[in-house]
Structures are given as structure tokens and as C-alpha cells.
Design an enzyme around this catalytic site. Structure first.
Site, PDB file in Angstrom:
ATOM      1  N   SER A 172       1.271  -9.803  -1.318  1.00  0.00           N
ATOM      2  CA  SER A 172       1.371  -7.886  -0.420  1.00  0.00           C
ATOM      3  C   SER A 172       1.596  -8.422   0.533  1.00  0.00           C
ATOM      4  O   SER A 172       2.332  -6.463   0.688  1.00  0.00           O
ATOM      5  CB  SER A 172      -0.992  -8.044  -1.023  1.00  0.00           C
ATOM      6  N   GLU A 174     -10.382   7.256   4.209  1.00  0.00           N
ATOM      7  CA  GLU A 174     -11.036   6.629   5.230  1.00  0.00           C
ATOM      8  C   GLU A 174     -10.015   5.235   5.397  1.00  0.00           C
ATOM      9  O   GLU A 174      -8.907   4.674   4.405  1.00  0.00           O
ATOM     10  CB  GLU A 174     -11.616   6.287   4.318  1.00  0.00           C
ATOM     11  N   LYS A 212       0.928  -1.221  -0.155  1.00  0.00           N
ATOM     12  CA  LYS A 212      -0.202  -0.266  -0.451  1.00  0.00           C
ATOM     13  C   LYS A 212       0.950   1.444   0.024  1.00  0.00           C
ATOM     14  O   LYS A 212       0.515   2.520  -0.799  1.00  0.00           O
ATOM     15  CB  LYS A 212      -0.935   0.557   1.479  1.00  0.00           C
TER      16      LYS A 212
HETATM   17  C1  LIG Z   1      -4.657  -3.844   1.333  1.00  0.00           C
HETATM   18  C2  LIG Z   1      -4.169  -5.073   1.588  1.00  0.00           C
HETATM   19  C3  LIG Z   1      -4.442  -5.947   0.773  1.00  0.00           C
HETATM   20  C4  LIG Z   1      -5.589  -5.735  -0.008  1.00  0.00           C
HETATM   21  O1  LIG Z   1      -5.980  -4.573  -0.918  1.00  0.00           O
HETATM   22  P1  LIG Z   1      -5.922  -4.446  -2.589  1.00  0.00           P
HETATM   23  O2  LIG Z   1      -6.539  -2.898  -3.214  1.00  0.00           O
HETATM   24  O3  LIG Z   1      -7.002  -5.710  -3.409  1.00  0.00           O
HETATM   25  O4  LIG Z   1      -4.429  -4.873  -3.644  1.00  0.00           O
HETATM   26  C5  LIG Z   1      -3.786  -7.448  -0.177  1.00  0.00           C
HETATM   27  N1  LIG Z   1      -3.152  -7.192   0.803  1.00  0.00           N
HETATM   28  C6  LIG Z   1      -2.783  -7.060   1.634  1.00  0.00           C
HETATM   29  C7  LIG Z   1      -1.915  -7.289   2.438  1.00  0.00           C
HETATM   30  C8  LIG Z   1      -3.049  -5.618   2.170  1.00  0.00           C
HETATM   31  O5  LIG Z   1      -2.904  -4.761   3.173  1.00  0.00           O
END
Ligand SMILES: *Cc1c(COP(=O)(O)O)cnc(C)c1O
Length: 405
Positions: A388, A123, A101
Site C-alpha cells: 500500500s 481530519e 491514498k
Molecule cells: C493509511 C494507510 C493504510 C491504512 O489505510 P486503509 O484505509 O486500511 O488502506 C495502509 N497503508 C498505508 C501506506 C497507509 O498510508
């Protein structure tokens, strides 16, 4: 590469179009006074963010502050266990703050600084976006208002503490159910009063144009790095790539590096407890076309056509829609969207921890679970999964709810 009538050689020039549409999805459905604010951001994006000065500054920040490029790791023990498919992960868990993010938050906040704004507002639900944005605000010396429902404030105490330590102002929203939806409404309301001095920073490839495009472009660093690193490591492209899809930002950035390649692409939605409405957040799989939060996409609706309640063990994935570009790529068939449920995600969480020494976020565990299923189906070849984020934030919850597996 031509795919079902769409030329991917020129894809990023043409999608979204000037009005923010990916095919029929996207657009800017927003009250008139905020239309101007969106146009101002769009124009700033095309002038400021495409300038060499901005690009170089963002590159330096990515390297010196975020710790990019993040590596790709070969999952040797897991691959051996599964047979002849080689699995790899792109390590966004090693990006500063532990998830992808921050990639778009640093871009959005740098843009705010160039535009002369004093404040960024947003938000947050689970608090992940709030923490990433509070980090960016601290780095650039911007004020930061994060709107959060009082129910979420209670549930997400560690993230609330992080935001406060970073100097953000956490604004409690007590209306209605006091969760994410009310926080979005309150933040937009505040924004429409303050837009001259601040910009709204959306947490995923969602919301009115230009956000789905801008967030994708700021996240594209993941796909660009991954393609280059993978071809250097192995001499070829992966046969398949996989990412989890909540709003869809980590997936959109990661996929963007491979859309024009002969690579199979899979987005993974959370099936939660099962296919009944309310038990999952697999919006592309079970949803229908509709407009909410400023954009047209595929979404889960209740009997009144309002956004339906959704659920996933991964709080970062429980959103009743996905970004318009995902709806478009889904219709086109260029990206295939599948699901992993809570159980599969928790299994993958422990598998990756035990076999590879990487504790993944539960969100990312959905992608790992799907990658493992895919490996069994493919029988040979290579799969690159976007990890992610890291799972430190999830450990207490997993131990309490599932115990040690
Ligand atoms: C917020 C988050 C997501 C989901 O958000 P996307 O916009 O779909 O990428 C996925 N993995 C992690 C670790 C997150 O913090």
C-alpha cells in the site's frame, strides 16, 4: 460466482444497497442537517462520477499525474528463500506521494470541482490522509482545511510541513485528548456549518454512506490493474491475495478486482503488542457490532460502549473499526481476516528491504508478514500482496526504536 448466498456476478450492483448497507453494516447515522449534504454527494456521485467526461478526466489524471498504472513486481529472492510459493507485490508505493491514498483523494477532489465546491475538508491522525488530500487540493486549486489534534501535530511534524508547503490550512484541535477522535468531531462540526461550499473527504472506506462505497470505487483501480497485470505476467490468477486493513481502503479496492474469482482473499489487521484490549487494533478479530463515526460495523469498544483506545506500530492502522464492507465480507467468509503483530511487521519491513530493495510502509509490512506466513503454509502456488505504501516516512522511527536488523 455464488458464495454463501451472495451472487458475486452482480455484487457491485447490489452492494451497498440504496441506503448504503452491506448486509446489516454501513448506513448513514448522522445529524439531520448533514443528511442533506450526504444525499447531495450521493446523487452527484451517481450522476457526475458515472459520466464519460468524469471517468476520462480521472483516467488522464491517474496516468499523467499519479503515474499509474503502478507495476507488479515478482519477489524472486524472497520467493526462492521461502521455497515453492511465488510472491508478488502490487506497487502502490510507486503511486505519486508514495501510497494508495491519493487514488481516492484525487477522485473526491475531482468530484468537489465538478460539484462547484470551493473547499475540501478532512481530519487526519498520522497526517497521511492530510498530505494526500492537500496534494489533490493543490492540483485542482481548491482550498483545503485539515483538522488535526495538537498531540498529532507535534508527533507528525514532517507531514504537517508537507501539508503547509502544499498550501493546506492545518487547523489545530485542542479539545480532549487532542488526537484523531477530537479531530474527526471538529472537522464534522465545521462541515455542518460550511457544507454548502465544501465537501468532506473521508480518508478510508469509513463514515456515513456514500463514503464507504465511493472510496472503494475510487480505489478499485488498484484491483482492476492488478488482475490484468497479473494474468498478463503469469497467464493465470494468483492463488491468494493479501492486503493490510486499517479503515480498509487499500484492501477494499484491491479485493474488488478478485471477489468474483476463485482466489483466496486475506485481510490483515494489526495485532500490535498482543490480544489485550488497548494493545492492538484488530477490530474484526476482537470487536463487536456497533455504530460510530456515522456507520454500523464491527468495532472495538471500551466498558462504556465507546470506541476503545487502540494501538499499532503502524499509525495508519490504529483505528478501532473497519469499513462496513469488510465487516460484511468477514461475516460472509468471502474474505478471511488474520493478524500480524508489531514484531512480525518490523521483521517483514527489513526482509523486503534487504532481499528486494523495497522499503515498505510499516502498514504494508503487515501484509508482507502475513504473505510470508501464508507462503509457508501453502507450500506451493502464488500470492499477490498489495504494497500500500513506501516506508520512507517510517525510517527514522524504525531505526530509533528497533535499530538495524
Ligand atoms: C493509511 C494507510 C493504510 C491504512 O489505510 P486503509 O484505509 O486500511 O488502506 C495502509 N497503508 C498505508 C501506506 C497507509 O498510508
Amino acid at each position: 460466482m455464488l458464495y454463501n448466498g451472495v451472487d458475486f456476478d452482480t455484487y457491485f450492483k447490489n452492494y451497498p444497497d440504496a441506503n448504503g448497507y452491506f448486509g446489516k453494516y454501513g448506513g448513514c447515522y448522522i445529524e439531520p442537517e448533514l443528511k442533506n449534504a450526504m444525499e447531495e454527494i450521493t446523487e452527484a456521485y451517481f450522476t457526475i462520477c458515472k459520466s464519460a467526461k468524469f471517468i476520462n478526466e480521472l483516467r488522464r489524471i491517474r496516468r499523467d499525474f499519479q503515474g499509474r498504472p503502478t507495476p507488479i513486481s515478482h519477489l524472486e529472492r524472497l520467493s526462492n528463500k521461502l521455497g515453492n510459493v511465488q510472491l508478488y507485490v502490487k506497487r502502490e508505493d510507486l503511486n505519486h506521494t508514495g501510497a494508495h491514498k491519493l487514488n481516492h483523494c484525487m477522485g473526491e477532489a475531482l468530484l468537489a470541482k465538478y460539484m462547484g465546491k470551493k473547499k475540501i475538508i478532512a481530519e487526519t491522525g498520522a497526517g497521511q490522509h492530510g498530505v494526500a488530500l492537500a496534494t489533490a487540493a493543490a492540483y485542482f486549486g481548491l482550498e483545503c482545511d485539515i483538522y488535526m489534534g495538537s498531540v498529532d501535530i507535534k508527533k507528525q511534524a514532517p507531514n504537517v510541513a508537507r501539508m503547509k508547503i502544499l498550501g493546506a490550512n492545518v487547523v489545530e484541535v485542542t479539545e480532549g485528548l487532542a488526537t484523531l477522535k477530537e479531530a474527526v468531531d471538529a472537522a464534522f462540526k465545521a462541515y455542518s456549518q460550511e457544507y454548502k461550499d465544501c465537501i468532506y473527504c473521508i480518508g478510508s472506506v469509513l463514515g456515513p454512506h456514500p463514503f464507504p462505497m465511493m472510496v472503494r470505487d475510487f480505489q478499485s483501480v488498484v484491483g482492476i490493474e492488478a488482475r490484468e497485470q497479473f494474468t498478463q505476467m503469469t497467464g493465470e490468477l494468483p492463488d491468494a491475495i493479501v492486503a493490510c486493513v486499517g479503515g480498509g481502503s487499500n484492501a477494499a479496492g484491491f479485493f474488488s478486482g478478485f471477489l468474483n474469482d476463485p482466489v483466496d482473499i486475506y485481510g490483515v489487521e494489526p495485532l500490535g503488542k498482543g490480544p489485550k484490549l488497548g494493545d492492538h487494533a484488530a477490530s474484526l478479530m476482537y470487536g463487536t457490532e456497533g455504530i460510530m463515526h456515522g456507520f454500523n460495523s464491527i468495532m472495538l469498544k471500551d466498558e462504556n460502549g465507546e470506541p476503545a483506545p487502540v494501538y499499532s506500530v503502524a499509525s495508519g492502522l490504529d483505528y478501532p473499526s473497519s469499513g462496513p464492507e469488510h465487516a460484511f465480507l468477514h461475516d460472509l467468509g468471502r474474505v478471511k481476516y488474520g493478524v500480524a503483530d508489531d514484531e512480525e511487521a518490523i521483521d517483514a519491513f527489513f526482509t523486503l528491504s534487504r532481499l528486494e530493495g523495497i522499503i515498505p510502509a510499516i502498514e504494508s509490512s503487515h501484509a508482507v508478514a502475513y504473505g510470508i506466513k501464508l507462503a509457508k503454509e501453502m507450500g506451493r502456488g502464488s500470492i499477490l500482496i498489495n504494497l500500500s505504501g513506501r516506508g520512507d516516512k517510517d525510517m527514522d522511527y524504525v531505526i530509533e526504536k528497533y535499530g538495524i536488523r
